[in-house]
Design an enzyme around this catalytic site. Structure first.
Site, PDB file in Angstrom:
ATOM      1  N   HIS A  96       0.842  -1.205   0.000  1.00 39.01           N
ATOM      2  CA  HIS A  96       0.000   0.000   0.000  1.00 39.01           C
ATOM      3  C   HIS A  96       0.870   1.245   0.000  1.00 39.01           C
ATOM      4  O   HIS A  96       1.918   1.303   0.658  1.00 39.01           O
ATOM      5  CB  HIS A  96      -0.961   0.015   1.189  1.00 39.01           C
ATOM      6  CG  HIS A  96      -0.298   0.035   2.544  1.00 39.01           C
ATOM      7  ND1 HIS A  96       0.005   1.207   3.192  1.00 39.01           N
ATOM      8  CD2 HIS A  96       0.107  -0.958   3.362  1.00 39.01           C
ATOM      9  CE1 HIS A  96       0.564   0.932   4.366  1.00 39.01           C
ATOM     10  NE2 HIS A  96       0.647  -0.379   4.491  1.00 39.01           N
ATOM     11  N   ASP A 128      -0.627   4.292   0.696  1.00 37.81           N
ATOM     12  CA  ASP A 128      -1.177   5.259   1.639  1.00 37.81           C
ATOM     13  C   ASP A 128      -0.477   5.131   2.989  1.00 37.81           C
ATOM     14  O   ASP A 128       0.027   4.071   3.359  1.00 37.81           O
ATOM     15  CB  ASP A 128      -2.686   5.117   1.786  1.00 37.81           C
ATOM     16  CG  ASP A 128      -3.131   3.762   2.329  1.00 37.81           C
ATOM     17  OD1 ASP A 128      -2.505   2.746   1.973  1.00 37.81           O
ATOM     18  OD2 ASP A 128      -4.105   3.717   3.112  1.00 37.81           O
ATOM     19  N   ASP A 170       6.452   1.697   6.709  1.00 37.67           N
ATOM     20  CA  ASP A 170       5.108   1.170   6.493  1.00 37.67           C
ATOM     21  C   ASP A 170       4.407   1.968   5.397  1.00 37.67           C
ATOM     22  O   ASP A 170       3.698   2.912   5.688  1.00 37.67           O
ATOM     23  CB  ASP A 170       4.323   1.258   7.804  1.00 37.67           C
ATOM     24  CG  ASP A 170       3.005   0.530   7.756  1.00 37.67           C
ATOM     25  OD1 ASP A 170       2.772  -0.242   6.809  1.00 37.67           O
ATOM     26  OD2 ASP A 170       2.177   0.734   8.678  1.00 37.67           O
ATOM     27  N   GLU A 183      -5.172   0.985   2.610  1.00 39.58           N
ATOM     28  CA  GLU A 183      -4.882  -0.009   3.643  1.00 39.58           C
ATOM     29  C   GLU A 183      -4.945   0.599   5.028  1.00 39.58           C
ATOM     30  O   GLU A 183      -5.416  -0.022   5.973  1.00 39.58           O
ATOM     31  CB  GLU A 183      -3.497  -0.622   3.403  1.00 39.58           C
ATOM     32  CG  GLU A 183      -3.266  -1.941   4.146  1.00 39.58           C
ATOM     33  CD  GLU A 183      -2.744  -1.770   5.558  1.00 39.58           C
ATOM     34  OE1 GLU A 183      -2.759  -2.751   6.328  1.00 39.58           O
ATOM     35  OE2 GLU A 183      -2.313  -0.645   5.922  1.00 39.58           O
ATOM     36  N   GLU A 184      -4.471   1.842   5.144  1.00 39.46           N
ATOM     37  CA  GLU A 184      -4.453   2.502   6.448  1.00 39.46           C
ATOM     38  C   GLU A 184      -5.811   3.102   6.810  1.00 39.46           C
ATOM     39  O   GLU A 184      -5.998   3.546   7.940  1.00 39.46           O
ATOM     40  CB  GLU A 184      -3.386   3.604   6.473  1.00 39.46           C
ATOM     41  CG  GLU A 184      -1.963   3.118   6.231  1.00 39.46           C
ATOM     42  CD  GLU A 184      -1.401   2.294   7.377  1.00 39.46           C
ATOM     43  OE1 GLU A 184      -2.158   1.974   8.316  1.00 39.46           O
ATOM     44  OE2 GLU A 184      -0.203   1.969   7.335  1.00 39.46           O
ATOM     45  N   GLU A 199       4.451  -5.865   4.256  1.00 45.24           N
ATOM     46  CA  GLU A 199       4.311  -5.211   5.557  1.00 45.24           C
ATOM     47  C   GLU A 199       5.585  -5.404   6.386  1.00 45.24           C
ATOM     48  O   GLU A 199       6.291  -6.402   6.235  1.00 45.24           O
ATOM     49  CB  GLU A 199       3.116  -5.793   6.319  1.00 45.24           C
ATOM     50  CG  GLU A 199       1.767  -5.419   5.761  1.00 45.24           C
ATOM     51  CD  GLU A 199       1.394  -3.968   6.011  1.00 45.24           C
ATOM     52  OE1 GLU A 199       2.118  -3.270   6.760  1.00 45.24           O
ATOM     53  OE2 GLU A 199       0.382  -3.514   5.452  1.00 45.24           O
ATOM     54  N   HIS A 237       4.355   4.196  12.060  1.00 45.38           N
ATOM     55  CA  HIS A 237       3.315   5.062  12.621  1.00 45.38           C
ATOM     56  C   HIS A 237       3.861   6.024  13.672  1.00 45.38           C
ATOM     57  O   HIS A 237       3.079   6.762  14.287  1.00 45.38           O
ATOM     58  CB  HIS A 237       2.158   4.249  13.218  1.00 45.38           C
ATOM     59  CG  HIS A 237       1.360   3.502  12.215  1.00 45.38           C
ATOM     60  ND1 HIS A 237       0.046   3.121  12.438  1.00 45.38           N
ATOM     61  CD2 HIS A 237       1.662   3.021  10.983  1.00 45.38           C
ATOM     62  CE1 HIS A 237      -0.410   2.451  11.384  1.00 45.38           C
ATOM     63  NE2 HIS A 237       0.570   2.386  10.494  1.00 45.38           N
TER      64      HIS A 237
END
Length: 387
Positions: A73, A75, A106, A139-140, A168, A358
């Site tokens: 992903h 995003d 990520d 995805e997020e 991931e 994150h």
């Protein structure tokens, strides 16, 4: 296109280029365009698949079997407090051999490493089988119009994917120490208790919903869902919010709301848990005259497991051969888009060390990006056969 005509791709520079697209979910900000261009240069047939404004991409090179897919992903989560960052989160600053930026781990770094690995493999010749990419921009976020929709479309078309690696950040302490071969399921439930507003001095004229919600949530959290399942940790139910929206000190509220999340192993399904929660809500309502108890559910997927077999062993062998460590096959952690891809084929997750994902100053060492590129290249050669 293969051999000398294949472009050389630097995973560090591509990671930085992707980070510079501020694709905070659900915004794309040009990240898909970067990949689209590169994959076409590598000889892939690229399809853009947009659903409800969400940008997705499926690209394939070759028609033969097996088809090895990489999923990821573009995003990213919001940056948080910008003043806390030591660098602009979307400038991809390179400092002392470390790339700093939102999405470095990520998972723009993982995507860049696989693209670079594919370029390296193709430079050696044509591998057996096919290579494909499934990249989403959702995805997020709610994950309703990303990988889930692409998988549904591919299944309807009869597209065959034989195995999939999700990029991931699965590694825990050092690169390659863990792969994810399954995940627990996830269920969010909102519980609303409606009563009758009134003055706190005259409770007989009101019906207070707060104690009803408190008792119900206590009952649910006190319940042991299970003691675990083979290869899975026990299921857990966590309260994530409670609210009555009451600013007055002398007012019995009319409504109380709570939300909970259940991460569950194969002892349960989303349907069985929703039925259990609905039954407890009905019982709470029946026990308290004057209130109604309703539930709303968001079920994002059941637990799944890719059984250890040739694909899992091939990936473990490739990691061990390149890094000298044999990855643990785990099912711990949260959810990922692998829960949708498992409907197509065996799927596992292999990626960077996730310590800073994150977080403020999310970052990845350039040496780790380069090492992951080598690992991914060996995975491709191991699964598909040498070029």
């Amino acid at each position: 296109m293969s051999g000398a005509s294949t472009p050389v791709i630097d995973p560090v520079q591509l990671t930085r280029e992707l980070i510079r697209r501020p694709s905070v979910t659900p915004i794309d900000a040009g990240a898909m365009d970067v990949l689209h261009r590169l994959l076409e240069d590598l000889g892939f047939t690229v399809r853009r698949m947009a659903f409800e404004g969400i940008e997705n991409l499926y690209a394939r090179r070759g028609k033969a079997s097996p088809n090895l897919c990489f999923a990821g992903h573009t995003d990213v989560v919001p940056t948080g407090n910008l003043e806390s960052w030591s660098a602009d989160p979307f400038e991809a600053e390179l400092r002392d051999g470390v790339v700093i930026g939102r999405g470095a781990v990520d998972m723009k770094g993982g995507i860049a490493a696989w693209v670079a690995a594919v370029a390296g493999v193709l430079a050696e010749g044509e591998p057996e089988g096919s290579l494909s990419f499934l990249i989403t921009g959702d995805e997020e976020g709610p994950a309703l119009h990303g990988t889930k929709r692409v998988v549904q479309a591919l299944m309807a078309e009869g597209e065959v994917i034989d195995a999939c690696v999700v990029g991931e950040p699965s590694s825990q302490q050092v690169l390659g120490d863990m792969i994810k071969i399954g995940r627990r399921g996830s269920l969010n439930t909102w519980i609303t208790v409606r009563g009758k507003q009134g003055h706190v001095a005259y409770p007989d004229r009101a019906a207070n919903p707060a104690p009803v919600l408190a008792r119900l949530l206590t009952e649910l959290t006190d319940h042991c869902l299970d003691d675990g399942f083979t290869a899975f940790q026990p299921s857990n139910l966590e309260i994530t919010t409670m609210d009555v929206g009451n600013t007055a000190t002398n007012l019995i509220p009319a409504e109380a709301r709570g939300r909970l999340n259940i991460r569950f192993n194969p002892n349960h399904t989303g349907e069985s848990l929703m039925a259990w929660l609905d039954a407890r809500a009905r019982a709470a309502e029946a026990a308290t005259p004057g209130v109604t108890v309703t539930t709303e559910h968001l079920w994002s997927g059941d637990a799944f497991l890719t059984e250890p077999g040739p694909f899992v062993r091939a990936v473990q062998d490739a990691v061990e051969a390149e890094l000298g460590v044999r990855p643990e096959a785990s099912t711990t952690g949260g959810t990922s888009d692998a829960r949708f891809i498992r409907a197509l084929c065996p799927v596992l997750e292999l990626g960077l060390v996730g310590q800073t994902m994150h977080q403020i100053d999310e970052r990845v060492p350039t040496s780790e990006l380069e090492a992951l590129t080598r690992v991914y290249g060996r995975v491709i050669r191991t699964v598909l056969g040498p070029a």
